[in-house]
Write an enzyme that holds these catalytic residues in place. Structure first.
Site, PDB file in Angstrom:
ATOM      1  N   CYS A  51       0.841  -1.192   0.000  1.00 15.45           N
ATOM      2  CA  CYS A  51       0.000   0.000   0.000  1.00 15.45           C
ATOM      3  C   CYS A  51       0.869   1.233   0.000  1.00 15.45           C
ATOM      4  O   CYS A  51       1.383   1.632   1.032  1.00 15.45           O
ATOM      5  CB  CYS A  51      -0.933  -0.008   1.207  1.00 15.45           C
ATOM      6  N   GLY A  52       1.032   1.841  -1.166  1.00 15.28           N
ATOM      7  CA  GLY A  52       1.937   2.972  -1.278  1.00 15.28           C
ATOM      8  C   GLY A  52       1.438   4.227  -0.609  1.00 15.28           C
ATOM      9  O   GLY A  52       2.196   5.158  -0.408  1.00 15.28           O
TER      10      GLY A  52
END
Length: 274
Positions: free
Chosen positions: A110-111
């Site tokens: 999850c950037g």
């Protein structure tokens, strides 16, 4: 400091209806803290390799610095179960960073985990519409094929992503691998900056899907095109279009889909994209 990016593990392999004991190489996954002015800013699960590229690329693609010369020092420290990368910024850059400090901490998949505001997650993307880059259909197919050949960790494990930089007539001039797709792209950004390679001179090529942060980071590199073997998200398509970026995805041999700005692809404007 050296940590092996791969380890050997034992397994039971089921083949042709029979079980047998066998060894297999698997990638290491290590907590890597990115600390600025002595304070941890981000903790990412990453492949323990190319630490300086990671630090430089992260600082550039996240807008913490505008150029490599705004970084004073990068020190990689062993932190027991993980790695702490201490990044010291020069005065002007440090003042800007302190003014916009935020907390980013999350798993590798999850950037945007941990970003505190919607505005930060949807920050304006760099305009790459003036890039003069053009690519042929052969360039697209060749870029994906050459990146596959530049993935030694994936060849051994089948479990890491890669990001490469393709220049027409030159091929893949830089590539980085990591268990995280965002990390691989940050490491590539750092490698390009260290080598003095102009991002406008080629296209970013990735083995993953194209999400919005991959478009943001590609734009920060200055590349006018991103090429992916997987599909894009709807938001990534809209942001690439806004940035003037050509987004090519679902590359399968000599077949691919062009989602935005097809004018950069020679003989590509007639592609039928659903």
């Amino acid at each position: 400091m050296t940590r092996p990016p791969l380890s050997s593990t034992s397994r039971i392999a089921r083949r042709a209806g029979a079980n047998r004991a066998a060894a297999r190489m698997v990638p290491e996954e290590t907590p890597v803290a990115l600390s600025f002015a002595g304070t941890t800013h981000a903790v990412m699960m990453a492949t323990p390799a190319d630490f300086e590229d990671f630090a430089l690329g992260f600082a550039l693609t996240e807008g913490i610095v505008a150029a490599p010369d705004e970084i004073d020092t990068i020190a990689v420290e062993d932190a027991g179960p993980g790695v702490d990368i201490q990044i010291r910024l020069k005065d002007a850059a440090n003042r800007r960073f302190e003014a916009r400090r935020r907390r980013l901490a999350g798993p590798v998949g999850c950037g945007l985990c941990g970003i505190e505001s919607i505005e930060e997650a949807m920050r304006a993307v760099a305009d790459v519409g003036r890039s003069s880059l053009t690519l042929s259909a052969d360039d697209i197919a060749g870029a994906a094929r050459l990146l596959a050949e530049a993935q030694p960790l994936h060849a051994e494990t089948g479990a890491v992503h890669a990001a490469g930089f393709y220049r027409p007539g030159r091929g893949i001039v830089a590539a980085r691998e990591d268990v995280g797709r965002h990390n691989a792209l940050d490491k590539l950004a750092g490698a390009l900056a260290k080598a003095g390679i102009d991002g406008a001179s080629g296209a970013v090529v990735v083995t993953s899907r194209v999400s919005v942060e991959m478009v943001q980071k590609t734009a920060a590199i200055g590349a006018g095109a991103i090429i992916a073997v997987s599909a894009p998200t709807a938001l990534a398509i809209r942001m690439a279009d806004e940035a003037g970026m050509t987004l090519v995805a679902l590359v399968r041999g000599d077949e691919f889909d062009i989602f935005t700005h097809p004018e950069r692809i020679r003989n590509g404007a007639s592609q039928n994209v659903a």
